[in-house]
Scaffold this active site. Sequence first.
Site, mmCIF file in Angstrom:
data_model
loop_
_atom_site.group_PDB
_atom_site.id
_atom_site.type_symbol
_atom_site.label_atom_id
_atom_site.label_comp_id
_atom_site.label_asym_id
_atom_site.label_seq_id
_atom_site.Cartn_x
_atom_site.Cartn_y
_atom_site.Cartn_z
ATOM 1 N N ARG A 1 0.777 -1.300 0.041
ATOM 2 C CA ARG A 1 0.118 -0.083 -0.059
ATOM 3 C C ARG A 1 0.877 1.150 -0.201
ATOM 4 O O ARG A 1 0.490 2.230 0.530
ATOM 5 C CB ARG A 1 -0.826 0.067 1.156
ATOM 6 C CG ARG A 1 -2.044 -0.868 1.076
ATOM 7 C CD ARG A 1 -3.104 -0.675 0.146
ATOM 8 N NE ARG A 1 -4.171 -1.450 0.228
ATOM 9 C CZ ARG A 1 -5.361 -1.459 0.880
ATOM 10 N NH1 ARG A 1 -5.555 -0.300 1.558
ATOM 11 N NH2 ARG A 1 -6.568 -2.283 0.814
ATOM 12 N N ARG B 1 -2.843 6.797 0.977
ATOM 13 C CA ARG B 1 -3.225 8.103 1.699
ATOM 14 C C ARG B 1 -2.513 8.622 2.628
ATOM 15 O O ARG B 1 -2.476 9.680 3.144
ATOM 16 C CB ARG B 1 -4.691 7.897 2.634
ATOM 17 C CG ARG B 1 -6.097 7.758 1.530
ATOM 18 C CD ARG B 1 -6.887 6.970 2.262
ATOM 19 N NE ARG B 1 -6.610 5.537 2.630
ATOM 20 C CZ ARG B 1 -7.576 4.712 3.281
ATOM 21 N NH1 ARG B 1 -8.567 5.143 3.711
ATOM 22 N NH2 ARG B 1 -7.105 3.663 3.594
ATOM 23 N N ARG C 1 -6.439 12.490 -5.072
ATOM 24 C CA ARG C 1 -7.517 12.038 -4.643
ATOM 25 C C ARG C 1 -8.725 13.100 -4.147
ATOM 26 O O ARG C 1 -9.828 12.863 -4.497
ATOM 27 C CB ARG C 1 -7.296 11.233 -3.128
ATOM 28 C CG ARG C 1 -8.031 9.871 -3.281
ATOM 29 C CD ARG C 1 -9.361 9.730 -2.763
ATOM 30 N NE ARG C 1 -9.470 10.563 -1.610
ATOM 31 C CZ ARG C 1 -9.714 9.595 -0.090
ATOM 32 N NH1 ARG C 1 -9.813 8.487 -0.451
ATOM 33 N NH2 ARG C 1 -9.780 10.310 0.825
ATOM 34 N N ASP D 1 -6.577 -1.780 -7.586
ATOM 35 C CA ASP D 1 -7.296 -2.629 -6.373
ATOM 36 C C ASP D 1 -7.607 -3.718 -6.904
ATOM 37 O O ASP D 1 -7.928 -4.167 -7.723
ATOM 38 C CB ASP D 1 -8.332 -1.608 -5.948
ATOM 39 C CG ASP D 1 -8.969 -2.039 -4.620
ATOM 40 O OD1 ASP D 1 -8.329 -1.324 -3.733
ATOM 41 O OD2 ASP D 1 -9.604 -2.858 -4.506
ATOM 42 N N TYR E 1 -15.144 -11.002 -0.390
ATOM 43 C CA TYR E 1 -15.830 -9.681 -0.794
ATOM 44 C C TYR E 1 -17.219 -9.674 -1.634
ATOM 45 O O TYR E 1 -18.091 -9.002 -1.429
ATOM 46 C CB TYR E 1 -14.877 -8.861 -1.412
ATOM 47 C CG TYR E 1 -13.907 -7.911 -0.584
ATOM 48 C CD1 TYR E 1 -14.074 -7.106 0.370
ATOM 49 C CD2 TYR E 1 -12.482 -8.393 -0.475
ATOM 50 C CE1 TYR E 1 -13.324 -6.414 1.254
ATOM 51 C CE2 TYR E 1 -11.434 -7.973 0.445
ATOM 52 C CZ TYR E 1 -12.070 -6.829 1.326
ATOM 53 O OH TYR E 1 -11.095 -6.285 2.064
HETATM 54 O O1 CP3 Z 1 0.050 -1.331 -2.797
HETATM 55 C C1 CP3 Z 1 -0.298 -0.375 -3.304
HETATM 56 O O2 CP3 Z 1 0.233 0.754 -3.229
HETATM 57 C C2 CP3 Z 1 -0.906 -0.398 -4.650
HETATM 58 C C3 CP3 Z 1 -2.255 -0.360 -4.489
HETATM 59 C C4 CP3 Z 1 -3.107 -0.950 -3.685
HETATM 60 C C5 CP3 Z 1 -4.490 -0.641 -3.439
HETATM 61 N N1 CP3 Z 1 -5.206 -1.633 -2.924
HETATM 62 C C6 CP3 Z 1 -5.045 0.871 -3.275
HETATM 63 C C7 CP3 Z 1 -6.105 1.241 -2.401
HETATM 64 C C8 CP3 Z 1 -3.240 -2.383 -3.667
HETATM 65 C C9 CP3 Z 1 -2.094 -3.439 -3.706
HETATM 66 C C10 CP3 Z 1 -4.555 -2.998 -2.800
HETATM 67 C C11 CP3 Z 1 -4.991 -4.272 -2.734
HETATM 68 C C12 CP3 Z 1 -6.003 -4.360 -1.768
HETATM 69 N N2 CP3 Z 1 -7.365 -3.839 -1.936
HETATM 70 C C13 CP3 Z 1 -6.214 -5.522 -0.923
HETATM 71 C C14 CP3 Z 1 -4.977 -6.546 -0.573
HETATM 72 C C15 CP3 Z 1 -4.255 -5.906 0.153
HETATM 73 C C16 CP3 Z 1 -4.783 -5.886 1.881
HETATM 74 O O3 CP3 Z 1 -4.324 -4.610 2.096
HETATM 75 O O4 CP3 Z 1 -4.930 -6.803 2.350
HETATM 76 C C17 CP3 Z 1 -7.650 -5.419 -0.502
HETATM 77 C C18 CP3 Z 1 -8.093 -6.259 0.620
HETATM 78 C C19 CP3 Z 1 -8.198 -4.402 -1.337
HETATM 79 C C20 CP3 Z 1 -9.720 -3.559 -0.952
HETATM 80 C C21 CP3 Z 1 -9.756 -2.607 -0.386
HETATM 81 N N3 CP3 Z 1 -9.433 -1.313 -1.369
HETATM 82 C C22 CP3 Z 1 -10.104 -1.985 0.691
HETATM 83 C C23 CP3 Z 1 -10.449 -3.089 1.868
HETATM 84 C C24 CP3 Z 1 -10.100 -0.531 0.801
HETATM 85 C C25 CP3 Z 1 -10.640 0.260 1.905
HETATM 86 C C26 CP3 Z 1 -9.455 0.071 3.029
HETATM 87 C C27 CP3 Z 1 -8.613 1.085 3.077
HETATM 88 O O5 CP3 Z 1 -7.450 0.814 3.471
HETATM 89 O O6 CP3 Z 1 -9.254 2.219 3.383
HETATM 90 C C28 CP3 Z 1 -9.531 -0.316 -0.640
HETATM 91 C C29 CP3 Z 1 -9.416 1.094 -0.917
HETATM 92 C C30 CP3 Z 1 -7.735 1.549 -1.373
HETATM 93 N N4 CP3 Z 1 -7.212 0.719 -2.330
HETATM 94 C C31 CP3 Z 1 -7.256 2.498 -1.203
HETATM 95 C C32 CP3 Z 1 -6.063 2.447 -1.909
HETATM 96 C C33 CP3 Z 1 -5.066 3.569 -1.861
HETATM 97 C C34 CP3 Z 1 -7.736 3.843 -0.176
HETATM 98 C C35 CP3 Z 1 -8.661 4.569 -1.116
HETATM 99 C C36 CP3 Z 1 -8.814 5.876 -0.633
HETATM 100 O O7 CP3 Z 1 -9.538 5.986 0.171
HETATM 101 O O8 CP3 Z 1 -8.175 6.690 -1.252
#
Ligand code: CP3
Length: 348
Positions: free
Chosen positions: A27, A31, A40, A76, A153
């Site tokens: 990640r 943010r 964003r 994502d 999911y």
């Molecule tokens: O790693 C990176 O920088 C690449 C980008 C990336 C994102 N999501 C961007 C993102 C990657 C590799 C993911 C994978 C992802 N997405 C997973 C597996 C990894 C893990 O953390 O277990 C999962 C379960 C998701 C599903 C998902 N997407 C969730 C649960 C959420 C919200 C939770 C949170 O952290 O707020 C997202 C949103 C998300 N994906 C954001 C980002 C940068 C935040 C979005 C925002 O509000 O700006």
Amino acid sequence: MTELRNDLFLRACKKLPVERTPVWIMRQAGRYLPEYMAVRNRSDFLTMCKTPELAAELTIQPIDIIGVDAAILFSDILVIPEAMGMKLEMIESKGPKLFDPIRNADDVNKFNPVDPYKNLKYVLDAVSMTKKELAGRVPLIGFSGSPWTLLTYMVEGGGSKNFSEIKKFIYNQPKAAHDMLNKLADSIADYLSAKIEAGVNAVQIFDTWGGILSPHNFLEFSLEYIIKIISKIKRNDEPVIIFAKGVHHNLNELANSGADVIGIDWTMNIGEVKNNIGNKVALQGNLDPTILYANKEKIKFETIKILESFGNGSGHVFNLGHGILPDVSPEYAKFLVNTVKEESKRFH
Ligand code: CP3
């Protein structure tokens, strides 16, 4: 093809000699970076994923700002359910919501495997654009959720506390569950193959919810499909990384899955895991993400502890044990990266 100027990450994945331990952060494009928030604030999350120019810009931010040794494509895991026709929304401070979740065999029958060249072409365009803009600075990682984590999911309709719906589904309707897991595995294998063709140098499969299953159910509902994907991915020598959070059991099975690297969370001792499976695969991890809330002295202490625990030699990709949290200071993330770069030299 542009020659890579820093291939430490790829060499460590293959357990080839390195001058120091490579480091990236799950990640890392997110943010905690003010530069991410600036983008964003102008566009919503899915638009960011679907606009190759923005995805490339966000992918490269942590390379420039934090100095990590690998880029991971901004996207994502939930783009696959969306491409299969489920409506997806990212709800501020609540996380993702998938509408009309799967509850029975009729729901499963509505879905066909996705064709990445049609429904996920924007991701492939983002790969090409990012590769061009990276110009060989560091390798680019592509990723997908595992079938099990995506199904979780798609059945829960979002995040969950007890995972009641997905558990009811697999234990009461195992045939429907396996049908859907197969469709997801086929889609993911094609998707990761297409990403490799578009130029990613490695792929990571996130099994974020692997750890909610008992050991034999993990084999039946998760690992079996990960193995299927790995055997189907069309690749040259691009490493495959599996990150199965919370999976302490079945480490040998994970190491025999065909993956090159096993990601481990912070609840395991990396040295012990190395003794167990380190002759077969490389390891990625495993600093507790909340250590980045501590002071620099503590961050350095914990980082060195992990480097020492892994010990001498290649086969370690330093990372957090899960994603970086949104309220971590970028300065501390950068301090972690610099500490790994400096302190790991003596182990090689
Ligand atoms: O790693 C990176 O920088 C690449 C980008 C990336 C994102 N999501 C961007 C993102 C990657 C590799 C993911 C994978 C992802 N997405 C997973 C597996 C990894 C893990 O953390 O277990 C999962 C379960 C998701 C599903 C998902 N997407 C969730 C649960 C959420 C919200 C939770 C949170 O952290 O707020 C997202 C949103 C998300 N994906 C954001 C980002 C940068 C935040 C979005 C925002 O509000 O700006």
